[in-house]
Write a protein that holds these residues in place. Structure first.
Motif, PDB file in Angstrom:
ATOM      1  N   ARG A 474       0.824  -1.210   0.000  1.00 57.01           N
ATOM      2  CA  ARG A 474       0.000   0.000   0.000  1.00 57.01           C
ATOM      3  C   ARG A 474       0.861   1.264   0.000  1.00 57.01           C
ATOM      4  NH1 ARG A 474      -3.613  -2.600   4.750  1.00 57.01           N
ATOM      5  NH2 ARG A 474      -4.989  -3.877   3.440  1.00 57.01           N
ATOM      6  N   SER A 475       0.311   2.284  -0.647  1.00 62.30           N
ATOM      7  CA  SER A 475       0.976   3.589  -0.687  1.00 62.30           C
ATOM      8  C   SER A 475       0.811   4.314   0.646  1.00 62.30           C
ATOM      9  CB  SER A 475       0.377   4.445  -1.799  1.00 62.30           C
ATOM     10  OG  SER A 475      -0.968   4.785  -1.483  1.00 62.30           O
ATOM     11  N   GLN A 476       1.598   5.367   0.812  1.00 63.51           N
ATOM     12  CA  GLN A 476       1.397   6.264   1.945  1.00 63.51           C
ATOM     13  C   GLN A 476       0.338   7.320   1.603  1.00 63.51           C
ATOM     14  OE1 GLN A 476       3.122   5.456   4.809  1.00 63.51           O
ATOM     15  NE2 GLN A 476       3.719   3.761   3.470  1.00 63.51           N
ATOM     16  N   GLN A 477       0.357   7.762   0.361  1.00 63.88           N
ATOM     17  CA  GLN A 477      -0.615   8.774  -0.070  1.00 63.88           C
ATOM     18  C   GLN A 477      -2.012   8.184  -0.144  1.00 63.88           C
ATOM     19  OE1 GLN A 477       0.222  11.443  -3.327  1.00 63.88           O
ATOM     20  NE2 GLN A 477       2.375  10.784  -3.365  1.00 63.88           N
ATOM     21  N   LYS A 478      -2.989   9.043   0.127  1.00 66.89           N
ATOM     22  CA  LYS A 478      -4.387   8.658  -0.020  1.00 66.89           C
ATOM     23  C   LYS A 478      -4.953   9.295  -1.287  1.00 66.89           C
ATOM     24  CE  LYS A 478      -5.165   7.907   4.904  1.00 66.89           C
ATOM     25  NZ  LYS A 478      -5.941   8.269   6.110  1.00 66.89           N
ATOM     26  N   MET A 479      -5.865   8.602  -1.881  1.00 65.47           N
ATOM     27  CA  MET A 479      -6.380   9.012  -3.191  1.00 65.47           C
ATOM     28  C   MET A 479      -7.348  10.187  -3.073  1.00 65.47           C
ATOM     29  SD  MET A 479      -8.576   6.752  -5.939  1.00 65.47           S
ATOM     30  CE  MET A 479     -10.055   6.764  -4.917  1.00 65.47           C
ATOM     31  N   GLY A 480      -7.069  11.250  -3.830  1.00 63.17           N
ATOM     32  CA  GLY A 480      -8.028  12.335  -3.967  1.00 63.17           C
ATOM     33  C   GLY A 480      -9.089  11.969  -4.979  1.00 63.17           C
ATOM     34  N   ASN A 481     -10.313  12.472  -4.786  1.00 65.90           N
ATOM     35  CA  ASN A 481     -11.411  12.132  -5.704  1.00 65.90           C
ATOM     36  C   ASN A 481     -12.552  13.109  -5.511  1.00 65.90           C
ATOM     37  OD1 ASN A 481     -13.524  10.680  -3.748  1.00 65.90           O
ATOM     38  ND2 ASN A 481     -11.452  10.043  -3.162  1.00 65.90           N
ATOM     39  N   ASP A 482     -13.453  13.104  -6.471  1.00 60.16           N
ATOM     40  CA  ASP A 482     -14.562  14.061  -6.428  1.00 60.16           C
ATOM     41  C   ASP A 482     -15.528  13.785  -5.286  1.00 60.16           C
ATOM     42  OD1 ASP A 482     -13.547  15.427  -8.543  1.00 60.16           O
ATOM     43  OD2 ASP A 482     -14.939  14.629 -10.040  1.00 60.16           O
ATOM     44  N   ARG A 483     -15.654  12.544  -4.871  1.00 62.44           N
ATOM     45  CA  ARG A 483     -16.562  12.232  -3.766  1.00 62.44           C
ATOM     46  C   ARG A 483     -16.139  12.981  -2.507  1.00 62.44           C
ATOM     47  NH1 ARG A 483     -17.970   6.158  -1.331  1.00 62.44           N
ATOM     48  NH2 ARG A 483     -19.509   6.857   0.204  1.00 62.44           N
ATOM     49  N   GLN A 484     -14.838  13.115  -2.306  1.00 61.13           N
ATOM     50  CA  GLN A 484     -14.314  13.796  -1.127  1.00 61.13           C
ATOM     51  C   GLN A 484     -14.010  15.273  -1.386  1.00 61.13           C
ATOM     52  OE1 GLN A 484     -11.964   9.701   0.176  1.00 61.13           O
ATOM     53  NE2 GLN A 484     -10.830  11.598   0.059  1.00 61.13           N
ATOM     54  N   TYR A 510       4.949   4.301  -8.395  1.00 64.55           N
ATOM     55  CA  TYR A 510       5.330   5.691  -8.626  1.00 64.55           C
ATOM     56  C   TYR A 510       4.051   6.510  -8.776  1.00 64.55           C
ATOM     57  CZ  TYR A 510       9.908   3.680  -9.663  1.00 64.55           C
ATOM     58  OH  TYR A 510      11.095   2.997  -9.589  1.00 64.55           O
ATOM     59  N   ILE A 511       3.960   7.575  -7.991  1.00 67.14           N
ATOM     60  CA  ILE A 511       2.807   8.479  -8.088  1.00 67.14           C
ATOM     61  C   ILE A 511       3.294   9.795  -8.686  1.00 67.14           C
ATOM     62  CG2 ILE A 511       0.992   9.712  -6.840  1.00 67.14           C
ATOM     63  CD1 ILE A 511       0.994   7.505  -4.782  1.00 67.14           C
ATOM     64  N   ASN A 512       2.789  10.103  -9.855  1.00 67.17           N
ATOM     65  CA  ASN A 512       3.207  11.302 -10.587  1.00 67.17           C
ATOM     66  C   ASN A 512       4.720  11.358 -10.753  1.00 67.17           C
ATOM     67  OD1 ASN A 512       0.508  12.072 -10.742  1.00 67.17           O
ATOM     68  ND2 ASN A 512       0.626  13.214  -8.829  1.00 67.17           N
ATOM     69  N   GLY A 513       5.303  10.196 -11.062  1.00 67.99           N
ATOM     70  CA  GLY A 513       6.715  10.114 -11.377  1.00 67.99           C
ATOM     71  C   GLY A 513       7.641   9.997 -10.191  1.00 67.99           C
ATOM     72  N   VAL A 514       7.103   9.968  -8.975  1.00 61.18           N
ATOM     73  CA  VAL A 514       7.926   9.892  -7.771  1.00 61.18           C
ATOM     74  C   VAL A 514       7.671   8.561  -7.077  1.00 61.18           C
ATOM     75  CG1 VAL A 514       8.467  10.945  -5.545  1.00 61.18           C
ATOM     76  CG2 VAL A 514       7.867  12.394  -7.507  1.00 61.18           C
ATOM     77  N   ARG A 515       8.764   7.844  -6.752  1.00 63.59           N
ATOM     78  CA  ARG A 515       8.595   6.545  -6.104  1.00 63.59           C
ATOM     79  C   ARG A 515       7.934   6.710  -4.737  1.00 63.59           C
ATOM     80  NH1 ARG A 515      13.145   1.805  -4.893  1.00 63.59           N
ATOM     81  NH2 ARG A 515      11.667   0.343  -3.906  1.00 63.59           N
ATOM     82  N   GLU A 516       6.959   5.854  -4.492  1.00 64.25           N
ATOM     83  CA  GLU A 516       6.188   5.885  -3.263  1.00 64.25           C
ATOM     84  C   GLU A 516       6.707   4.816  -2.302  1.00 64.25           C
ATOM     85  OE1 GLU A 516       2.738   7.241  -0.924  1.00 64.25           O
ATOM     86  OE2 GLU A 516       4.016   8.057  -2.528  1.00 64.25           O
ATOM     87  N   GLU A 517       6.770   5.154  -1.023  1.00 68.60           N
ATOM     88  CA  GLU A 517       7.114   4.159  -0.004  1.00 68.60           C
ATOM     89  C   GLU A 517       5.913   3.234   0.196  1.00 68.60           C
ATOM     90  OE1 GLU A 517       8.207   3.875   4.760  1.00 68.60           O
ATOM     91  OE2 GLU A 517       8.266   5.819   3.733  1.00 68.60           O
ATOM     92  N   LEU A 518       6.152   1.930   0.051  1.00 66.76           N
ATOM     93  CA  LEU A 518       5.067   0.952   0.144  1.00 66.76           C
ATOM     94  C   LEU A 518       5.102   0.235   1.493  1.00 66.76           C
ATOM     95  CD1 LEU A 518       5.183  -0.637  -3.427  1.00 66.76           C
ATOM     96  CD2 LEU A 518       3.665   1.172  -2.577  1.00 66.76           C
ATOM     97  N   THR A 519       3.898  -0.015   1.989  1.00 72.70           N
ATOM     98  CA  THR A 519       3.748  -0.759   3.242  1.00 72.70           C
ATOM     99  C   THR A 519       3.066  -2.082   2.943  1.00 72.70           C
ATOM    100  OG1 THR A 519       3.529   1.288   4.500  1.00 72.70           O
ATOM    101  CG2 THR A 519       2.771  -0.744   5.567  1.00 72.70           C
TER     102      THR A 519
END
Length: 651
Positions: A474-484, A510-519
């Motif tokens: 899993r990513s550290q970032q949370k997904m942005g979306n129109d519902r929220q 990779y999120i927007n070209g940057v490697r994400e730390e995965l858990t």
């Protein structure tokens, strides 16, 4: 006997005026700029006991007046009129004069000053020389009375109105207009005031050679503003003829029309071309004005300077709103043909363009006058909106039947540019159920993290043996979306590399070209040897590579706008991802790239589509077929439902 012209005038002396403006410090909102406060007399002279009215010619209303010294003069205001009255018994200074100032202030704190001079008796003076002045026929001169004692009478000899016209007195000024030549003897204008003071102004009207301030005019186009040329000298009675090329002069104004009023020639363009305007006065003196009216610039309706086409199967058109007729479109260049299927100008002057692929190119339009317009045309990428009723199915199992060498994938990369319109547990974007999948976690329906779901065997040398239970990273970032209310564009990349010795490096996001730390969801497989390869044909669920769905489950939907998706048979690096994350490959580029197996660009921009082709090197075997979302999905068509694409960036 003399004919007398009598006018009432309250004496005034004209001096330059100045105005002081004050800005309102308390005014915080934007307002219209204040108008300057202007009066028609900024300096007046009065006899003791006399009064004068000064007009306010410009200002902002709400006027009031303030005399500096009311022992000299008082002032009142009524509407746009200021009345100044000199005191009857004011104490005069040694020169038998005294002066003060009256302030006029408006509601916007603009100020005008009126200098007031008071005396017992004034000499009668005017601004003309003692020996008078000369005029040419039609010339007007304003004569200003500088000082005097009011109740002026202005007269000329009987019969002299043949030569001069003396206009009405306005304030301290009266106009004199020459009508006919006088010869050597001048016409005398006599001015008297109520104290018997008198001045005589001699005026001679001469015959002169016609002289213009300019002998040429250039207009940018036939609709350009009129231009004006001053007659510096002439003899009145002006007429105009027009000569085009070597033709005979004519009175017909086809290219430009000339008129004259008060020694000012007005030139109004009518059509493109070159013409000589011949100016003739009543004494036969002539001058020529060389006039050029340039052709219209080519302009499109609504002053458009470019064309945008939303999708590569879309056609657009725009009208040529102005130009010179005979419109032609330059032959399509090789660059044009990359992005446009066709382009033409019809008999009604409408440019019609049919798109072919995403990108920008330039068309050239010309007209009968040789004018040209370079028109940038941009075919914009559009994202297909996958809502609750649509997904894309790629029959990878069938493809692998004839491409078995690609079944065991040692390295694999999925990329996707998308915009989440909703949020739901296990929301799925792209991948192979039970093999390698990009989705959201299952922790509720909001504030979800991205997740790689995959398959890892406990013994990587035995892919038929036991497996870890539902491996997920899993990513550290949370997904942005129109519902929220925090929707945004994403470029998401998931990478599998079976050559690595640990799952820490084998699985990357990779999120927007940057490697994400995965858990990892479990520490059991956080740092173990990965499988040496992924078996693509072991896909479960819908038994296909899916975009916008997974697990043969109507609730694991994509809810997103898909701009593009890619499938590579390599483990892409961060540098490679950043280099082309916003790029749309051409069909030829994608087809020629052996590593790019799948490349889907649902930017058609039109509806009733059953298949979004694969432009990658694997060809039509990986075409994306449009399916509905149900327990048992079936092929359908895609509606005309798209969203404009923005290049993702880091937030």
């Amino acid at each position: 006997m003399k004919r007398k012209l009598s006018f009432l005038f309250l004496s005034a002396i004209t001096l330059p005026f100045f105005m002081v403006s004050c800005s309102d410090d308390k005014e915080s909102q934007e307002v219209e700029p204040a108008t300057d406060l202007v009066v028609d007399n900024s300096s007046v002279t009065l006899l003791q006991g006399d009064e004068i009215t000064v007009g306010i010619t410009s200002g902002n209303g709400d006027y009031y007046v303030k005399p500096f010294d009311e022992s000299v003069a008082t002032a009142t205001v009524n509407g746009n009129k200021v009345t100044i009255k000199a005191k009857e018994n004011s104490h005069l200074e040694e020169n038998n004069r005294i002066e003060t100032t009256v302030l006029v202030v408006d509601g916007r704190k603009k100020v005008a000053r009126i200098q007031v001079q008071v005396a017992k008796l004034w000499d009668l003076t005017a601004d003309s020389p003692e020996d008078g002045f000369d005029l040419f026929i039609g010339e007007k001169r304003l004569v200003k009375i500088l000082t005097g004692n009011g109740d002026y009478e202005i007269s000329i000899p009987d019969g002299a109105d043949k030569y001069l016209e003396v206009g009405e007195l306005s304030g301290q000024v009266f106009p004199v207009t020459a009508k006919f030549e006088t010869g050597a003897e001048p016409v005398e204008i006599t001015v008297t005031d109520k104290k018997g003071k008198m001045i005589v102004i001699p005026v001679v009207v001469n015959i002169v050679d016609l002289t213009l301030k300019s002998n040429e005019a250039l207009f940018s186009e036939p609709d350009a503003e009129a231009q004006y040329i001053t007659i510096e000298k002439g003899n009145g009675g002006y007429s105009f003829t027009y000569q085009v090329g070597d033709g005979e002069p004519t009175t017909e104004a086809t290219i430009v029309e000339a008129t004259e009023k008060e020694n000012l020639i007005t030139l109004k363009p009518k059509a493109r071309g070159e013409v000589k305007v011949i100016v003739t006065d009543q004494k036969g003196s002539e001058k020529e004005i060389a006039v050029t009216v340039n052709p219209y610039e080519i302009k499109l309706e609504d002053n458009a300077t470019s064309m945008t086409i939303n999708g590569f199967e879309v056609s657009e058109e725009v009208a040529i709103a102005r130009g010179n007729g005979g419109y032609q479109l330059a032959a399509l260049t090789d660059d044009n043909k990359k992005y446009l299927k066709s382009a033409e100008i019809d008999e009604n002057g409408r440019l019609k363009v049919e798109a072919a692929w995403l990108g920008t190119t330039t068309l050239t339009i010309t007209d009968a006058a040789g004018k040209s317009l370079e028109l940038p045309v941009t075919v914009m990428p559009m994202a297909a909106l996958l809502e609750a009723d649509r997904c894309f199915k790629i029959d990878i199992k069938k493809f692998l039947e004839t491409n078995q060498s690609l079944d065991n994938m040692q390295q694999l990369t999925f990329e996707m540019v998308f915009y989440p319109t909703y949020s739901r547990a296990l929301q799925s974007f792209i991948g192979l159920e039970g093999v390698f999948l990009l989705r959201c976690e299952s922790a509720g329906d909001t504030d979800l993290r991205f997740e790689i779901a995959t398959k890892i065997h406990k013994d990587p040398n035995n892919l038929s043996g036991d497996r870890y239970n539902d491996p997920r990273f899993r990513s550290q970032q949370k997904m942005g979306n129109d519902r929220q209310g925090n929707g945004k564009w994403y470029h998401l990349t998931i990478v599998f590399d079976g050559t690595q010795s640990s799952t820490k490096e084998a699985y990357k996001m990779y999120i927007n070209g940057v490697r994400e730390e995965l858990t990892p969801a479990s520490s059991d497989y956080a740092d173990v040897r990965p499988d040496p390869y992924l078996v693509l044909s072991s896909v479960s669920g819908d038994n296909a590579l899916m975009i916008g769905r997974s697990g043969n489950n109507r609730y694991r939907l994509g809810y997103c706008g898909v701009a593009q998706a890619r499938m590579w048979k390599t483990a892409r690096t961060e540098e490679q991802i950043k280099a082309d994350m916003c790029k749309f490959y051409s069909r030829e580029e994608a087809q020629a790239n052996a590593d790019l197996l799948g490349y889907w660009v649902p930017s058609n921009g039109v509806g009733d589509i059953s298949v979004f082709p694969n432009y990658g090197s694997a060809g039509e075997g990986l075409d994306a077929v449009v399916y509905n979302n149900d327990e048992s999905i079936k092929a359908v068509t895609f509606p005309n439902r798209y969203k404009k694409v923005e290049c993702p960036h880091s937030y």
